[in-house]
Design an enzyme around this catalytic site. Structure first.
Site, PDB file in Angstrom:
ATOM      1  N   ASP A  82      30.782 -63.602  17.129  1.00 12.40           N
ATOM      2  CA  ASP A  82      29.485 -63.841  16.493  1.00 12.40           C
ATOM      3  C   ASP A  82      29.147 -65.336  16.582  1.00 12.40           C
ATOM      4  O   ASP A  82      29.964 -66.183  16.215  1.00 12.40           O
ATOM      5  CB  ASP A  82      29.593 -63.402  15.020  1.00 12.40           C
ATOM      6  CG  ASP A  82      28.258 -63.404  14.311  1.00 12.40           C
ATOM      7  OD1 ASP A  82      27.228 -63.154  14.957  1.00 12.40           O
ATOM      8  OD2 ASP A  82      28.259 -63.630  13.070  1.00 12.40           O
ATOM      9  N   GLY A 181      22.858 -65.898   4.750  1.00 13.78           N
ATOM     10  CA  GLY A 181      23.167 -66.233   3.355  1.00 13.78           C
ATOM     11  C   GLY A 181      22.292 -65.469   2.388  1.00 13.78           C
ATOM     12  O   GLY A 181      21.739 -64.427   2.717  1.00 13.78           O
ATOM     13  N   GLY A 209      21.144 -62.014   9.686  1.00 17.02           N
ATOM     14  CA  GLY A 209      20.762 -62.336   8.308  1.00 17.02           C
ATOM     15  C   GLY A 209      20.227 -61.139   7.547  1.00 17.02           C
ATOM     16  O   GLY A 209      19.284 -61.264   6.758  1.00 17.02           O
ATOM     17  N   ASP A 232      26.997 -59.887   6.758  1.00 13.68           N
ATOM     18  CA  ASP A 232      28.166 -60.675   6.374  1.00 13.68           C
ATOM     19  C   ASP A 232      28.143 -60.955   4.868  1.00 13.68           C
ATOM     20  O   ASP A 232      29.037 -60.537   4.126  1.00 13.68           O
ATOM     21  CB  ASP A 232      28.187 -61.996   7.168  1.00 13.68           C
ATOM     22  CG  ASP A 232      29.450 -62.795   6.917  1.00 13.68           C
ATOM     23  OD1 ASP A 232      30.359 -62.286   6.226  1.00 13.68           O
ATOM     24  OD2 ASP A 232      29.557 -63.932   7.403  1.00 13.68           O
TER      25      ASP A 232
HETATM   26  O1  G3H Z   1      25.754 -63.387  12.266  1.00 18.78           O
HETATM   27  C1  G3H Z   1      25.921 -62.906  11.121  1.00 18.78           C
HETATM   28  C2  G3H Z   1      24.824 -62.396  10.361  1.00 18.78           C
HETATM   29  O2  G3H Z   1      23.600 -62.734  10.849  1.00 18.78           O
HETATM   30  C3  G3H Z   1      25.031 -62.170   8.911  1.00 18.78           C
HETATM   31  O3  G3H Z   1      23.982 -62.594   8.065  1.00 18.78           O
HETATM   32  O4  G3H Z   1      25.307 -63.272   6.077  1.00 18.78           O
HETATM   33  O5  G3H Z   1      22.878 -62.877   5.917  1.00 18.78           O
HETATM   34  O6  G3H Z   1      24.427 -60.975   6.272  1.00 18.78           O
HETATM   35  P1  G3H Z   1      24.165 -62.411   6.493  1.00 18.78           P
HETATM   36 ZN    ZN Z   2      23.877 -64.415  12.475  1.00 19.88          ZN
END
Ligand code: G3H
Ligand code: ZN
Length: 284
Positions: A82, A181, A209, A232
């Site tokens: 990633d 985030g 995200g 994430d």
């Molecule tokens: O690359 C990882 C993601 O875009 C995760 O985003 O932390 O907002 O879920 P997030």
């Molecule tokens: Zn990302």
């Protein structure tokens, strides 16, 4: 079952008009939560590790843990880097057996991004692996940003076709208003922009995200062509919730298994919920 690439799982997703969940991992409990959830939901799944995760756990631990999970699983699993930001990092992951890598050249100009991404694609494809590229800047939560500035960071539909045609990426990450985030307010996705991009490019679209994005927005994004969705932050929050619950309610507990076990279950519940929302549950 051996690792598969984004090409297989995202082609199936395109045929079935659903999205595949891509969940970030950096320890054993997270790997187990993702793979057990995928197995129980009969869903294809993407396990991804960021450069931070590789630094934390070590690339050998990450690949060994995911391989161990794959050996006993009967659902298609992609092991994906990633937000790789260097050619060397993507090559190291391929060398260690990742079936897919993301090259994030969003900090470069269009031409530089195309050239750097293409270089990764050439090697990855020769090795049978897949590549995700990014155009536009997804970034972190931006609070003090004007509408014009926000617009300038988003993926330009005019550049999108050139980017995917010249790089030959297998998946295309777009900036349409989401951020990594936590969000302060409700994230506003630019669905018109997404629709235009989807009409112009054939490559599977990736939404980054996605933690904290309301379910209706996710469903709409999938109807407009999103085929890979990254989560994430919500997993981190679930993990921490599980740990805090035990520590606060059973302050005498000192067995790591009894602290991390509930954290794993909290994550599994979130992953299963996302798989159902994304429409990939029951597709294997
Ligand atoms: O690359 C990882 C993601 O875009 C995760 O985003 O932390 O907002 O879920 P997030
Ligand atoms: Zn990302």
């Amino acid at each position: 079952m051996p690792f598969v690439t984004l090409r297989e799982v995202l082609a199936d997703a395109e045929r079935g008009k659903y999205a595949v969940g891509a969940f970030n991992t950096n320890n054993m409990e997270i790997v187990q939560a993702i793979v057990e959830a995928a197995q129980e939901e009969r869903a294809p799944v993407i396990l991804q590790a960021s450069q931070g995760a590789l630094k934390y756990a070590g690339i050998r631990y990450i690949t060994a843990m995911v391989r161990a999970a794959v050996e006993t699983s009967t659902v298609p699993i992609v092991l994906h880097l990633d937000h790789g930001t260097s050619f060397e990092q993507t090559m190291l992951c391929l060398k260690h057996g990742f079936s897919s890598v993301m090259f994030d050249g969003s900090k470069y100009s269009l031409q530089e991004n195309i050239a750097a991404t293409r270089k990764v694609v050439d090697v990855a494809h020769a090795m049978g692996a897949s590549v995700e590229g990014e155009l536009g800047k997804i970034g972190g939560t931006e609070d003090d940003i004007t509408v014009d500035e926000r617009d300038a960071l988003m993926t330009d539909p005019d550049e999108a076709l050139q980017f995917v045609t010249e790089t030959k990426v297998d998946a295309f990450a777009v900036a349409i208003g989401t951020a990594h985030g936590t969000y302060k307010g409700e994230p506003k996705l630019d669905f018109d922009r997404l629709k235009t991009i989807d009409e112009r490019v054939d490559t599977a679209i990736v939404l980054h995200g996605a933690s904290g994005v309301p379910a209706e927005s996710i469903t709409k994004a999938i109807s407009l062509g999103v085929r890979k969705i990254n989560i994430d932050t919500e997993l981190r929050q679930a993990f921490t919730r599980g740990v805090q619950d035990v520590v606060q309610n059973k302050p005498g507990e000192y067995d790591p298994r009894k602290i991390l076990g509930p954290a794993k279950e909290e994550m599994k519940a979130i992953i299963k919920e996302k798989m159902r929302l994304f429409g990939c549950s029951g597709k294997v």
